[in-house]
Design a protein around this motif. Structure first.
Motif, PDB file in Angstrom:
ATOM      1  N   GLY A  64      39.703  40.568  36.748  1.00 44.36           N
ATOM      2  CA  GLY A  64      39.624  41.964  35.662  1.00 44.36           C
ATOM      3  C   GLY A  64      38.633  41.604  34.607  1.00 44.36           C
ATOM      4  O   GLY A  64      38.092  42.502  33.814  1.00 44.36           O
ATOM      5  N   PHE A  65      38.343  40.045  34.356  1.00 38.22           N
ATOM      6  CA  PHE A  65      37.430  39.694  33.356  1.00 38.22           C
ATOM      7  C   PHE A  65      35.985  39.232  33.944  1.00 38.22           C
ATOM      8  O   PHE A  65      35.455  38.679  33.378  1.00 38.22           O
ATOM      9  CB  PHE A  65      37.842  38.851  32.410  1.00 38.22           C
ATOM     10  N   VAL A 124      47.236  46.824  42.300  1.00 34.43           N
ATOM     11  CA  VAL A 124      48.061  46.301  41.385  1.00 34.43           C
ATOM     12  C   VAL A 124      48.928  44.945  42.019  1.00 34.43           C
ATOM     13  O   VAL A 124      48.912  44.780  43.018  1.00 34.43           O
ATOM     14  CB  VAL A 124      49.303  47.188  40.912  1.00 34.43           C
ATOM     15  N   PRO A 125      49.216  44.039  40.668  1.00 32.34           N
ATOM     16  CA  PRO A 125      49.671  42.658  41.174  1.00 32.34           C
ATOM     17  C   PRO A 125      50.992  42.676  42.211  1.00 32.34           C
ATOM     18  O   PRO A 125      51.120  42.111  43.175  1.00 32.34           O
ATOM     19  CB  PRO A 125      49.797  41.871  40.307  1.00 32.34           C
ATOM     20  N   PHE A 126      51.950  43.632  41.674  1.00 38.62           N
ATOM     21  CA  PHE A 126      53.063  43.848  42.396  1.00 38.62           C
ATOM     22  C   PHE A 126      53.667  45.096  42.183  1.00 38.62           C
ATOM     23  O   PHE A 126      53.457  45.704  41.091  1.00 38.62           O
ATOM     24  CB  PHE A 126      54.346  42.815  41.531  1.00 38.62           C
ATOM     25  N   VAL A 127      54.569  45.513  43.136  1.00 39.30           N
ATOM     26  CA  VAL A 127      55.181  46.578  43.258  1.00 39.30           C
ATOM     27  C   VAL A 127      56.769  46.538  42.785  1.00 39.30           C
ATOM     28  O   VAL A 127      57.285  45.566  43.188  1.00 39.30           O
ATOM     29  CB  VAL A 127      55.203  47.485  44.598  1.00 39.30           C
ATOM     30  N   ARG A 147      32.129  56.960  30.844  1.00 41.54           N
ATOM     31  CA  ARG A 147      31.126  56.033  31.151  1.00 41.54           C
ATOM     32  C   ARG A 147      31.883  54.579  31.330  1.00 41.54           C
ATOM     33  O   ARG A 147      31.828  54.042  30.451  1.00 41.54           O
ATOM     34  CB  ARG A 147      29.883  55.910  30.763  1.00 41.54           C
ATOM     35  N   TYR A 148      32.426  54.145  32.391  1.00 38.45           N
ATOM     36  CA  TYR A 148      33.439  52.755  32.559  1.00 38.45           C
ATOM     37  C   TYR A 148      32.316  51.761  32.361  1.00 38.45           C
ATOM     38  O   TYR A 148      31.207  51.957  32.713  1.00 38.45           O
ATOM     39  CB  TYR A 148      34.167  52.874  33.764  1.00 38.45           C
ATOM     40  N   THR A 149      32.547  50.517  32.088  1.00 42.03           N
ATOM     41  CA  THR A 149      31.823  49.423  32.233  1.00 42.03           C
ATOM     42  C   THR A 149      31.541  49.264  33.879  1.00 42.03           C
ATOM     43  O   THR A 149      32.394  49.607  34.496  1.00 42.03           O
ATOM     44  CB  THR A 149      32.464  48.206  31.643  1.00 42.03           C
ATOM     45  N   ILE A 178      34.327  47.399  35.124  1.00 42.29           N
ATOM     46  CA  ILE A 178      35.892  48.098  35.609  1.00 42.29           C
ATOM     47  C   ILE A 178      35.296  49.069  36.653  1.00 42.29           C
ATOM     48  O   ILE A 178      36.230  48.950  37.819  1.00 42.29           O
ATOM     49  CB  ILE A 178      35.904  49.072  34.438  1.00 42.29           C
ATOM     50  N   GLN A 179      34.310  49.429  37.035  1.00 47.53           N
ATOM     51  CA  GLN A 179      33.876  50.175  38.298  1.00 47.53           C
ATOM     52  C   GLN A 179      33.908  49.333  39.498  1.00 47.53           C
ATOM     53  O   GLN A 179      34.239  49.751  40.642  1.00 47.53           O
ATOM     54  CB  GLN A 179      32.206  50.784  38.221  1.00 47.53           C
ATOM     55  N   LEU A 196      36.131  46.775  39.963  1.00 49.45           N
ATOM     56  CA  LEU A 196      37.445  46.536  40.070  1.00 49.45           C
ATOM     57  C   LEU A 196      38.218  47.253  41.150  1.00 49.45           C
ATOM     58  O   LEU A 196      38.222  48.487  41.235  1.00 49.45           O
ATOM     59  CB  LEU A 196      38.350  46.262  38.825  1.00 49.45           C
ATOM     60  N   PRO A 197      39.204  46.568  41.639  1.00 48.79           N
ATOM     61  CA  PRO A 197      39.934  47.486  42.874  1.00 48.79           C
ATOM     62  C   PRO A 197      40.920  48.023  42.052  1.00 48.79           C
ATOM     63  O   PRO A 197      41.314  47.735  41.320  1.00 48.79           O
ATOM     64  CB  PRO A 197      40.610  46.315  43.729  1.00 48.79           C
ATOM     65  N   TYR A 233      44.641  38.399  39.002  1.00 48.75           N
ATOM     66  CA  TYR A 233      44.460  39.713  38.643  1.00 48.75           C
ATOM     67  C   TYR A 233      43.574  39.766  37.173  1.00 48.75           C
ATOM     68  O   TYR A 233      42.672  40.570  37.111  1.00 48.75           O
ATOM     69  CB  TYR A 233      45.685  40.414  38.296  1.00 48.75           C
ATOM     70  N   HIS A 234      44.062  38.888  36.349  1.00 49.23           N
ATOM     71  CA  HIS A 234      43.404  38.738  35.199  1.00 49.23           C
ATOM     72  C   HIS A 234      41.935  38.258  35.125  1.00 49.23           C
ATOM     73  O   HIS A 234      41.140  38.743  34.533  1.00 49.23           O
ATOM     74  CB  HIS A 234      44.216  38.039  33.960  1.00 49.23           C
TER      75      HIS A 234
END
Lengths: 368, 368
Positions: free
Chosen positions: B127-128, B17-20, B5-7, B10-11, B13-14, B123-124
């Motif tokens: 993410g919050f 990723v920031p960089f390959v 059960r993700y928060t 989190i569900q 969020l895409p 990204y951060h």
């Protein structure tokens, strides 16, 4: 007006830290420790091939590490007989614990662990606002049935179980864990911390389907592979769960030397076998030293031994303080009745010689 | 029933990723890059003393690193003319950004940055659960006045400003930043990212009181000190703010070799001066290569140069793709009109020889 404006959660958190490092203790006491036996580090160190690989990699340190840890993740997948997409490499189990808690836990969510189990897990749970519910050890063992019953009772999202256990060194057969999974609530994730599993008897690692969405396991290069200072651990779990870490993790967080060194360490299973033998001998030696002093030890499947000091926590804390004062860095369980023990990491013969000298003096001082 | 059960956050969020990383690009194209000029790494590498220190430290890698980074933090404090309690050492600026955002930002909190600035910061924040408000660059420069006005408008808790800027390489005099601080809302924290400041002219670092609670600066060993793969950055700010990181950070997260290497690197300022000279020469060379191809560059205070390809983003993306296809790893700004440029890191003469060969071909291909 206060600036910066911290989140309400951050304002509520204690300033305490999970562990004080031995370096800080050394600075406080004004002298280095003579034997470093407190953090379950592996003094036998990593494979010479890992050391050579890290030394060579210093010349490439101007480059960021591969954010996918491709080579290491593939090698770990082969080692664990799973797919690379079942593996996540991270900044030690401590770092991975933080990410996992962040994925699942927001304020008020229930989490279950054993009273006296790994404090850094609790630190992360508290840090994301989770509510920790604890069950006692059962005969100095983690108690899967009680953990999972408590998880059902409090509707926990996450339950922590270490096998083998730290700080007691006890363990369950993998079949016991696998069997207990039948009682794990269907919507609860089991975090199985296997940091010490390479030291344990064959069959301690539970055989579970890696795509079972109810379980994630974590392992490390800090213990059996002797690379605590490199900060490199890994999680093994269902592809969907592993993929979700990519939403939040520090993608370029892995040290390049650590990645290279871990790969070389993994590829030297002969060295691992030698380490296992040395650790086994050290456990026996600690047992003899304890016995020579009228103490008993708990059987251990790890690279440390819990020595029962034969009285209560206050007495064990005195023994510990007297050892530390004599330059022997050791730690001990936090919670009664396990705090009747002190926890001694498996040192080299020369480290254990120092322990053998200091322990009778420490016991005498504690008994004064 | 979904498990785990993700928060809710989190569900939402895409999965992006920031960089390959370049390694993944190399695996995709089936060949290594001939020149690695895309991630603003410092190919001139760290001081030989840092390399020697890291190599020696491999023998101590069985120990966890000091969780307080005591020696390095003290050396950085002396270097920055602040107290050790004003310094936090962490897992690169990326890691420190994550911690800082976590301290301040919960769901719905406003954050301000420039459109096209460092994606890992965004990204951060995402993410919050923070809400990002962007202001455009002003003449390819970050625009402190616009950033701070936007911060006031949206009641931002946090504003991001890089000086010198990445990806454009432009900069403001420190006095401009210090002056602009008068317009920063009183309850807003300025995160001043100085990752590239060692490459900038004297006076680029803003002179601010380290105990000013409205500002935190971040620096790194990844760029001028040539240790990107070691993951080691530091934050400099008011003691109260720095202390709060201890509530959430991964205390034992620092690689031991990285700590030792960074200390040796910091102590070799002669090597830093040599690097600065080599980077300056490389900037000039990139300017000449651009000029030889009828292109112009933006003045740079960093170890990279934004080369204006003279048309729109689609054209620059074609140039970039053609360079990458020829084994030259470069990146480019994400946002118009800055995406008319490609961003080239300062390579060795032999790296830039390859660039000089490839660029006319790439331009010809892009113009087809």
């Amino acid at each position: 007006m206060t600036v910066p404006r911290y989140t309400r959660l951050i304002q509520s958190l204690p300033a305490s830290v999970p562990f004080v490092g031995p370096e800080e203790q050394e600075r406080t006491r004004g002298a280095p420790f003579a034997a470093r036996l407190g953090a379950n580090e592996n003094v036998f160190g990593p494979s010479p091939k890992a050391i050579a690989a890290m030394q060579a990699e210093t010349l490439e340190i101007w480059k960021y590490g591969d954010p996918t840890s491709f080579d290491l993740r593939n090698a770990l997948a082969a080692h664990m007989r799973v797919q690379p997409q079942n593996i996540l490499v991270g900044e030690g189990i401590d770092g991975l614990l933080g990410y996992l808690v962040r994925l699942l836990i927001s304020q008020g969510d229930a989490v279950v662990t054993s009273d006296g189990a790994y404090p850094t897990f609790n630190y992360h749970v508290t840090g994301f606002g989770g509510i920790i519910h604890k069950v006692p050890y059962n005969g100095d063992h983690e108690d899967p049935a009680a953990l999972f019953a408590k998880a059902k009772e409090v509707e926990a999202k996450l339950v922590y179980l270490a096998n083998p256990d730290n700080p007691m060194g006890t363990w369950h057969a993998g079949t016991v864990i696998a069997q207990a999974l039948n009682e794990l609530p269907e919507d609860c994730l089991l975090l199985l911390d296997e940091a010490y599993v390479e030291f344990a008897p064959e069959g301690t690692a539970a055989q579970v389907d890696v795509e079972d969405p109810r379980i994630i396991r974590m392992r490390t290069f800090s213990k059996a592979y002797g690379m605590a200072g490199a900060r490199i651990g890994y999680a093994v779990g269902a592809e969907g769960l592993i993929r979700n870490f990519d939403k939040i993790r520090n993608h370029f967080g892995m040290n390049r030397m650590a990645q290279t060194g871990a790969l070389a360490a993994l590829n030297d299973q002969d060295w691992l076998a030698q380490t296992q033998a040395k650790v086994s001998q050290a456990r026996d030696r600690i047992s003899r030293i304890a016995g020579d002093n009228g103490l008993t030890i708990l059987p251990s499947a790890t690279n440390f031994v819990a020595v029962d000091c034969g009285a209560d926590g206050d007495f064990a804390r005195k023994v510990l303080a007297a050892l530390v004062a004599r330059g022997i860095f050791v730690r001990m369980p936090f919670v009664a009745p396990q705090d009747r023990c002190i926890r001694i990491s498996c040192g080299r013969p020369e480290d254990l010689d120092l322990l053998a000298e200091a322990l009778p003096l420490a016991l005498a001082e504690a008994r004064k």
